[in-house]
Every structure is written in structure tokens, then in C-alpha cells.
Motif scaffolding. Sequence first.
Motif, PDB file in Angstrom:
ATOM      1  N   ARG A  50     -11.383 -32.909 -36.968  1.00 47.62           N
ATOM      2  CA  ARG A  50     -12.628 -31.932 -36.740  1.00 47.62           C
ATOM      3  C   ARG A  50     -12.539 -30.688 -36.887  1.00 47.62           C
ATOM      4  N   VAL A  51     -13.005 -29.915 -37.312  1.00 49.08           N
ATOM      5  CA  VAL A  51     -12.493 -28.474 -36.344  1.00 49.08           C
ATOM      6  C   VAL A  51     -14.932 -28.155 -35.889  1.00 49.08           C
ATOM      7  N   TRP A  52     -13.771 -26.827 -34.845  1.00 49.28           N
ATOM      8  CA  TRP A  52     -15.322 -26.781 -34.056  1.00 49.28           C
ATOM      9  C   TRP A  52     -15.367 -24.842 -33.502  1.00 49.28           C
ATOM     10  N   HIS A  53     -16.592 -24.153 -33.166  1.00 47.17           N
ATOM     11  CA  HIS A  53     -17.084 -22.948 -33.250  1.00 47.17           C
ATOM     12  C   HIS A  53     -17.140 -22.897 -31.686  1.00 47.17           C
ATOM     13  N   LEU A  54     -16.799 -21.871 -30.478  1.00 50.90           N
ATOM     14  CA  LEU A  54     -16.782 -21.679 -29.474  1.00 50.90           C
ATOM     15  C   LEU A  54     -17.345 -20.768 -29.379  1.00 50.90           C
ATOM     16  N   SER A  55     -17.992 -20.366 -28.717  1.00 51.12           N
ATOM     17  CA  SER A  55     -18.639 -19.410 -28.504  1.00 51.12           C
ATOM     18  C   SER A  55     -19.677 -19.239 -27.137  1.00 51.12           C
ATOM     19  N   VAL A  56     -19.564 -17.457 -26.560  1.00 53.96           N
ATOM     20  CA  VAL A  56     -19.633 -17.041 -25.255  1.00 53.96           C
ATOM     21  C   VAL A  56     -21.937 -16.999 -25.503  1.00 53.96           C
ATOM     22  N   ASN A  57     -23.014 -17.925 -24.823  1.00 47.78           N
ATOM     23  CA  ASN A  57     -23.893 -17.261 -25.199  1.00 47.78           C
ATOM     24  C   ASN A  57     -23.655 -15.954 -23.576  1.00 47.78           C
ATOM     25  N   PRO A  58     -24.085 -15.118 -24.325  1.00 43.76           N
ATOM     26  CA  PRO A  58     -24.628 -13.341 -23.314  1.00 43.76           C
ATOM     27  C   PRO A  58     -25.163 -13.929 -22.604  1.00 43.76           C
ATOM     28  N   GLU A  59     -26.704 -14.244 -22.823  1.00 46.37           N
ATOM     29  CA  GLU A  59     -27.409 -15.176 -22.368  1.00 46.37           C
ATOM     30  C   GLU A  59     -26.653 -15.669 -20.512  1.00 46.37           C
ATOM     31  N   THR A  60     -27.021 -16.700 -21.175  1.00 49.48           N
ATOM     32  CA  THR A  60     -26.097 -17.810 -20.080  1.00 49.48           C
ATOM     33  C   THR A  60     -25.051 -17.970 -19.262  1.00 49.48           C
ATOM     34  N   ASN A  61     -24.391 -17.108 -20.098  1.00 47.48           N
ATOM     35  CA  ASN A  61     -22.533 -17.013 -20.135  1.00 47.48           C
ATOM     36  C   ASN A  61     -21.954 -18.397 -20.012  1.00 47.48           C
TER      37      ASN A  61
END
Length: 336
Positions: A279-290
Motif C-alpha cells: 500500500r502507498v500512503w501520503h504523509l503531510s504536515v498540517n500547518p495549523e495543528t503541526n
Amino acid sequence: MYHKEKSIQLKSSASALYNNLSVLRIAPRSLTYFSVVHANMVNMVSASWDGLNYSHRQLQSKEANVATSSSLIMQAAWCVLPFREILVLTSQKGIQMYESDGSIMVYWHALDNPETPTAQAVFARGIAAVREKYICVGVSSGSVLVFDVPCKGSNVTLSEVLEEHKESITDMASECSGSLDCIADMVSADDSGNLCVWKSGEYFQLLNKIPGFDMTCSSVKLWKGTVVAGYGTGQIRLYEAITGIVHAEVNAHARWIYSLDIAPYSGLLLSSAEDSLVRVWHLSVNPETNSVEIVHMYNECITDTQICGAKFCDGDGYAFAVTGYDLSEIIRYTQA
């Protein structure tokens, strides 16, 4: 999102070990190296990017002063340091370090075998290159050996032994996003699921100990200050490295997870397990909550295969490769 490419044939099949695939991309020569462990041997394949040329090499587990060995290899992985690349092999007898193409052994470290046999097996497992000059290797006793590697030559020294884990080390990882802002730059995992977060320096400093829940953490990664851990339950957990706060918990697979990998430039996460799924997932940083968020992107079923290794072939996650128990091939996928 991805389509299957022509497979790469191996001289022998893959053993059922965690993280049983390592990939090294050599851009100046348009080559990719692959390594897969089979019993007491490592199958290495050098593949040209146009798919026309393949070169095979097999490395055997060695013991000090012994010509041949039946010692099982537990893991093989390339460690990329700023000034050199080292292929590290861990086995029941010790740790071997080679030049990246496997041609010259640089260093051999024998493991301490108890005078009287014990119920616990002795082996090394878990490999990580940390910052400018360190290669860290885990041991079945729970120790983490820190080796200081010179820019060239074979004057490798054991500089420190980290004694925080009580169970066998399963995997280790260093900060892969390239960010110097991240305080934590290594994480180690063990058979009981405990995670130790470290900061390197003249001496390694323990920053945080994230308790397990008596389930093996078989594969672990560190990305932008976030620990990504895969477990025998099939779950993936995302922790903030410094505080241990859980950002996310995903029931990612129906069976035991065998490997995780991260493409640092794109934030893509690759997971594979005994359930025959990659499986391939995407990780990202939420700028509001960090906090780090995870989204499922793609999955591929490799029918009737116990997957034991999956790695991206580049830093963007444009292509990935997969190995399976008893398969004598490396299956490759590229983005459509």
C-alpha cells in the motif's frame, strides 16, 4: 497510479525476514543496486535504468578466520553517508561492512557469544546511517552499537553502545527528510514494540522512550520529526518523536507488517505485509495543528505471496520494488 514493470530475476529466493530488500540509486552511473537475503547469502543485482543490463553478485556470511560459514544473515542494507556508501550485513555471528558494490570488505565485528548456550539466539539486526559519520546496528540483546566510519579506508571504530532496550532490536531508522531542524535523528524499535528516539552527537542522547503494547514493531521510519511504526497487528502508528503523542493510527493491513519505506521528497509511505498487499500512503504536515496526517493513495495485491520487503527506488516515490518469501525475483512498479 503505478503499473508493473519487467521483474528482475534473482540467483536464489528471498528469506522470510523483516525489511528483506535494500535499494541504492547511483545516479552518476544510471544504475540501481538491489540486495535480498537468502539464508547465509546476499543476492546483489546491479540494474541499468534502461533495463538492458544486469549484473549479479552473491556475498556469503563470513566468520573470523573461517573460510565458509553456515551463519544465517538477518539483514542487508546500504548506509548512505555524505562521503561514502557502505553495504552492511548482519548475521548470527557478526556485522560485515563492504564497499557499496560488495567488492571489498571494509570491516568485520564479531558478536559476543555466551560461554554457555542460552535460550536466546544471538544475532544482529536493524541498520541505520546517522548524520555525517555514524552507522548504528542493533543486537539481539537489545544493545545498539554505534560505529564511527571514516571518509575512506577501513579504520572503523565502535564508539558507543546504547543500552536502553531490553528486547531484541527489530529495526532502526534515521531522519530521512534531510531537515537539520529535526532534533531527533534516529529511532530504534524492538520485539516488544518499544521505541527509543535518539539525538546523535559526540555521544548519543536518549530523547524519548515510546512504550509498546507487547506487539512487535517490525519496521520503523523517521520523517520530519515523526516516527512511523509498523506492527505485527497490521497497524501503522504515527508518533511525534519528541513527545510520543500519537498523530494517527491506521489499521493498514490484515496481517503482520514486514516493511515500511518513505520517499522523503514527496512524503509517500510504502507499507507491505503478510496479507499480500503493498500500500502507498501520503504523509503531510498540517500547518495549523503541526501534526502529520496520513491518506491512503494506492494498493497492489501480489497474489499468494508473503511479502517481506518493499522499497522506493528513488526519493520521490516514482518507482518501488517488492520481494516475497520464496520468490526468486524482484517485482517492480513505476508511476503511470
